[in-house]
Write a protein that holds these residues in place. Structure first.
Motif, PDB file in Angstrom:
ATOM      1  N   GLN A 114      50.668  -7.065  14.925  1.00  0.00           N
ATOM      2  CA  GLN A 114      50.717  -6.497  12.865  1.00  0.00           C
ATOM      3  C   GLN A 114      50.349  -7.596  12.101  1.00  0.00           C
ATOM      4  N   GLN A 115      49.975  -8.703  12.410  1.00  0.00           N
ATOM      5  CA  GLN A 115      49.240  -9.169  10.874  1.00  0.00           C
ATOM      6  C   GLN A 115      47.632  -8.333  11.119  1.00  0.00           C
ATOM      7  N   ILE A 116      47.472  -8.049  11.756  1.00  0.00           N
ATOM      8  CA  ILE A 116      45.732  -7.178  11.493  1.00  0.00           C
ATOM      9  C   ILE A 116      45.609  -6.145  10.986  1.00  0.00           C
ATOM     10  N   TYR A 117      47.166  -5.306  11.197  1.00  0.00           N
ATOM     11  CA  TYR A 117      47.064  -4.315  10.958  1.00  0.00           C
ATOM     12  C   TYR A 117      47.485  -4.029   9.204  1.00  0.00           C
ATOM     13  N   GLY A 118      48.477  -5.704   9.131  1.00  0.00           N
ATOM     14  CA  GLY A 118      48.706  -5.963   7.741  1.00  0.00           C
ATOM     15  C   GLY A 118      47.498  -5.906   6.704  1.00  0.00           C
ATOM     16  N   GLY A 119      46.483  -6.949   7.865  1.00  0.00           N
ATOM     17  CA  GLY A 119      45.797  -6.729   6.215  1.00  0.00           C
ATOM     18  C   GLY A 119      45.106  -5.941   6.615  1.00  0.00           C
ATOM     19  N   LEU A 120      44.650  -4.837   7.338  1.00  0.00           N
ATOM     20  CA  LEU A 120      43.696  -3.053   7.075  1.00  0.00           C
ATOM     21  C   LEU A 120      44.655  -2.231   6.260  1.00  0.00           C
ATOM     22  N   TYR A 121      46.043  -2.795   5.823  1.00  0.00           N
ATOM     23  CA  TYR A 121      47.014  -2.127   5.083  1.00  0.00           C
ATOM     24  C   TYR A 121      46.422  -2.684   3.500  1.00  0.00           C
ATOM     25  N   ILE A 122      46.761  -3.612   3.714  1.00  0.00           N
ATOM     26  CA  ILE A 122      45.943  -3.990   2.348  1.00  0.00           C
ATOM     27  C   ILE A 122      44.331  -3.876   1.740  1.00  0.00           C
ATOM     28  N   VAL A 123      43.325  -3.620   2.446  1.00  0.00           N
ATOM     29  CA  VAL A 123      42.575  -3.066   2.254  1.00  0.00           C
ATOM     30  C   VAL A 123      42.489  -1.895   2.149  1.00  0.00           C
ATOM     31  N   SER A 124      43.043  -1.399   2.842  1.00  0.00           N
ATOM     32  CA  SER A 124      43.537  -0.342   2.252  1.00  0.00           C
ATOM     33  C   SER A 124      43.924   0.792   0.775  1.00  0.00           C
ATOM     34  N   LEU A 125      44.936  -0.306   0.377  1.00  0.00           N
ATOM     35  CA  LEU A 125      45.484  -0.366  -0.372  1.00  0.00           C
ATOM     36  C   LEU A 125      44.501  -1.223  -1.752  1.00  0.00           C
ATOM     37  N   VAL A 126      43.548  -2.378  -1.983  1.00  0.00           N
ATOM     38  CA  VAL A 126      42.535  -2.472  -2.470  1.00  0.00           C
ATOM     39  C   VAL A 126      41.522  -1.025  -2.989  1.00  0.00           C
ATOM     40  N   LEU A 127      40.601  -0.244  -1.271  1.00  0.00           N
ATOM     41  CA  LEU A 127      40.153   0.742  -1.553  1.00  0.00           C
ATOM     42  C   LEU A 127      40.488   1.449  -2.488  1.00  0.00           C
ATOM     43  N   VAL A 128      42.046   2.541  -2.187  1.00  0.00           N
ATOM     44  CA  VAL A 128      42.336   3.665  -2.939  1.00  0.00           C
ATOM     45  C   VAL A 128      42.210   2.894  -4.692  1.00  0.00           C
ATOM     46  N   CYS A 129      42.524   1.766  -4.797  1.00  0.00           N
ATOM     47  CA  CYS A 129      42.724   1.270  -6.383  1.00  0.00           C
ATOM     48  C   CYS A 129      41.589   1.180  -6.265  1.00  0.00           C
ATOM     49  N   GLY A 130      40.324   0.951  -6.002  1.00  0.00           N
ATOM     50  CA  GLY A 130      38.848   1.677  -6.432  1.00  0.00           C
ATOM     51  C   GLY A 130      38.524   2.814  -6.606  1.00  0.00           C
ATOM     52  N   ILE A 131      39.053   3.774  -6.068  1.00  0.00           N
ATOM     53  CA  ILE A 131      38.753   4.784  -6.047  1.00  0.00           C
ATOM     54  C   ILE A 131      39.600   5.620  -7.644  1.00  0.00           C
ATOM     55  N   TYR A 132      41.094   5.000  -7.405  1.00  0.00           N
ATOM     56  CA  TYR A 132      41.583   5.338  -8.916  1.00  0.00           C
ATOM     57  C   TYR A 132      40.689   4.934 -10.251  1.00  0.00           C
ATOM     58  N   LYS A 133      40.386   3.475 -10.136  1.00  0.00           N
ATOM     59  CA  LYS A 133      39.638   3.338 -10.885  1.00  0.00           C
ATOM     60  C   LYS A 133      38.301   3.935 -11.249  1.00  0.00           C
ATOM     61  N   ARG A 134      37.473   4.409  -9.752  1.00  0.00           N
ATOM     62  CA  ARG A 134      36.430   4.814 -10.859  1.00  0.00           C
ATOM     63  C   ARG A 134      36.652   6.437 -11.164  1.00  0.00           C
ATOM     64  N   ALA A 135      37.421   7.448 -10.801  1.00  0.00           N
ATOM     65  CA  ALA A 135      37.964   8.731 -10.860  1.00  0.00           C
ATOM     66  C   ALA A 135      38.477   8.596 -12.286  1.00  0.00           C
ATOM     67  N   GLY A 136      38.926   7.335 -12.634  1.00  0.00           N
ATOM     68  CA  GLY A 136      39.872   7.594 -14.479  1.00  0.00           C
ATOM     69  C   GLY A 136      41.001   7.818 -14.018  1.00  0.00           C
ATOM     70  N   ALA A 137      41.850   7.248 -13.290  1.00  0.00           N
ATOM     71  CA  ALA A 137      42.684   7.652 -12.912  1.00  0.00           C
ATOM     72  C   ALA A 137      44.140   6.125 -14.747  1.00  0.00           C
ATOM     73  N   PRO A 138      45.127   6.771 -14.117  1.00  0.00           N
ATOM     74  CA  PRO A 138      45.436   6.130 -15.437  1.00  0.00           C
ATOM     75  C   PRO A 138      46.169   4.432 -14.585  1.00  0.00           C
ATOM     76  N   ASN A 139      46.142   3.880 -15.097  1.00  0.00           N
ATOM     77  CA  ASN A 139      46.335   2.741 -14.593  1.00  0.00           C
ATOM     78  C   ASN A 139      47.747   2.897 -14.102  1.00  0.00           C
ATOM     79  N   TRP A 140      49.333   3.751 -14.340  1.00  0.00           N
ATOM     80  CA  TRP A 140      50.551   3.313 -14.265  1.00  0.00           C
ATOM     81  C   TRP A 140      50.321   4.176 -12.689  1.00  0.00           C
ATOM     82  N   MET A 141      49.027   4.768 -12.799  1.00  0.00           N
ATOM     83  CA  MET A 141      49.060   6.075 -11.317  1.00  0.00           C
ATOM     84  C   MET A 141      50.000   5.186  -9.976  1.00  0.00           C
ATOM     85  N   ILE A 142      49.352   3.989  -9.694  1.00  0.00           N
ATOM     86  CA  ILE A 142      49.177   2.699  -8.912  1.00  0.00           C
ATOM     87  C   ILE A 142      50.386   2.439  -8.714  1.00  0.00           C
TER      88      ILE A 142
END
Length: 404
Positions: free
Chosen positions: A114-142
């Motif tokens: 569960q701890q490994i998958y919890g870390g994986l979830y946070i990695v996923s969240l960081v990556l999707v924030c990066g995708i939103y940032k690169r695409a010009g999505a507004p801050n509030w969306m995250i």
């Protein structure tokens, strides 16, 4: 009469607080500041979920049984059978769970998993924030990204292998946004090696590669993708990449309003496939290539100059995210069956995709997938929500648009 000093100070404090909140929500210079707060808060929430909500066994034991057979020397995919069924995933799934088998005491140390998958979830969240940032999505969306109870459950309370595929495909999208297409293909191949569902992105990816590189480089990238998935045995290909697989009716989320005989019939599967291909072709012909003079002009340039980019202008990060996510959404709309863990395929993309429409859109998709068990009503609403989102993108911004 002047205001008392403490009243003036209080007003100044409120004004400063309001300005800070406004900046965090709208000033792109503060995107990662807000993202950092969201990620930190979600990391704490994930730990609370692990601590206080019981784990539920579904497929984890089966994954481990498959690895037990692998460690005993079994290599015929047709002989990998576990408590909930055979091994139906590509080889990347096996290698990942071989590693997890080793570090979790053959899967018995659930807390560590569960701890490994919890870390994986946070990695996923960081990556999707990066995708939103690169695409010009507004801050509030995250702020919408941590809101799904179901997504947290898929990662840390169910330990589904979809989580690994999701993280790899998110890394691929971010690489393609950065024009690091060799790395993008590597991550895309890793995602495909875990779950066949990643093929839903392939039509959009082909458009992006053809625009950016032309015919020859697109073929080279495809060759790399095929070669990294190659395996010599028929049993492997039949089990890991079985396009004709029939799912159990009792687990479907998206077609509960259809009777079981229809759901299991080959004619129903063919109808969904025809619908899927038709909508993809329509987007390819009339929506994804408009800025390059239409698909005919794009193909003409690509075949006349196979070593050069076919697009008239550089492919933007916003275009990459929009086309790949739309391609995935179209596949989900016509999927033979959606199970609850498949929610991870697109929940984090929904806020972004709604901004590619011209009308306000509630996240009915998430509401329907949070409901258990599914009903004819929830399936109907889910279908209408997905279909309306596809239509909204069609009449909205199918090639992406930068949001100020």
């Amino acid at each position: 009469m002047s205001k008392p000093s403490h009243v003036a100070a209080s007003g100044s404090f409120v004004g400063s607080g309001h300005e800070l909140v406004r900046s965090l929500l709208s000033d792109r210079h503060h995107f990662w500041t807000l993202a950092g707060l969201v990620i930190l808060g979600d990391a704490l929430l994930t730990q609370l979920i692990i601590r206080f909500i019981p784990y539920t066994e579904i497929d984890w034991e089966t994954y481990m049984v498959h690895i037990d057979l692998y460690l005993k020397g079994e290599r015929n995919y047709g002989n990998f059978i576990g408590p909930t069924g055979p091994l139906v995933y590509p080889a990347g799934h096996v290698h990942i769970h071989h590693f997890l088998h080793r570090i979790t005491n053959a899967g018995r140390n659930i807390a560590q998993a569960q701890q490994i998958y919890g870390g994986l979830y946070i990695v996923s969240l960081v990556l999707v924030c990066g995708i939103y940032k690169r695409a010009g999505a507004p801050n509030w969306m995250i702020l919408l990204l941590p809101l799904s109870k179901r997504l947290h459950s898929i990662f840390v309370l169910r330990l589904f292998n979809d989580c690994w595929s999701l993280v790899f495909v998110q890394a691929a999208i971010l690489a393609f946004q950065s024009a690091s297409d060799d790395f993008g293909i590597l991550f895309f191949s890793l995602a495909l090696s875990v779950k066949m569902s990643v093929l839903l992105y392939l039509p959009g990816l082909l458009v992006i590669l053809f625009k950016r590189h032309g015919l020859m480089a697109t073929m080279r990238h495809l060759l790399v993708l095929v070669c990294t998935q190659s395996e010599n045995t028929r049993a492997y290909l039949q089990n890991a990449f079985d396009l004709s697989r029939v799912f159990l009716y009792k687990w479907t989320v998206n077609w509960r309003f259809v009777d079981e005989n229809t759901f299991l019939s080959p004619s129903w599967a063919r109808s969904l496939l025809i619908g899927h291909v038709t909508v993809l072709v329509a987007f390819g012909l009339f929506r994804w290539c408009r800025s390059d003079g239409g698909v005919a002009a794009l193909l003409s340039r690509g075949f006349r100059r196979p070593m050069r980019p076919a697009a008239l202008a550089p492919v933007s990060p916003d275009y990459v995210a929009t086309v790949l996510m739309t391609s995935n959404l179209i596949g989900i709309l016509f999927a033979r069956s959606l199970h609850y863990q498949f929610y991870s395929w697109y929940f984090q993309q929904l806020p972004f995709l709604t901004q590619k429409t011209k009308y306000p859109y509630l996240l009915q998709n998430g509401i329907c997938l949070e409901r258990f068990p599914s009903t004819a009503l929830s399936s109907s609403v889910l279908l209408m929500a997905n279909a309306s989102l596809v239509l909204g993108i069609w009449f909205g911004y199918p090639e992406g648009t930068q949001i100020s």
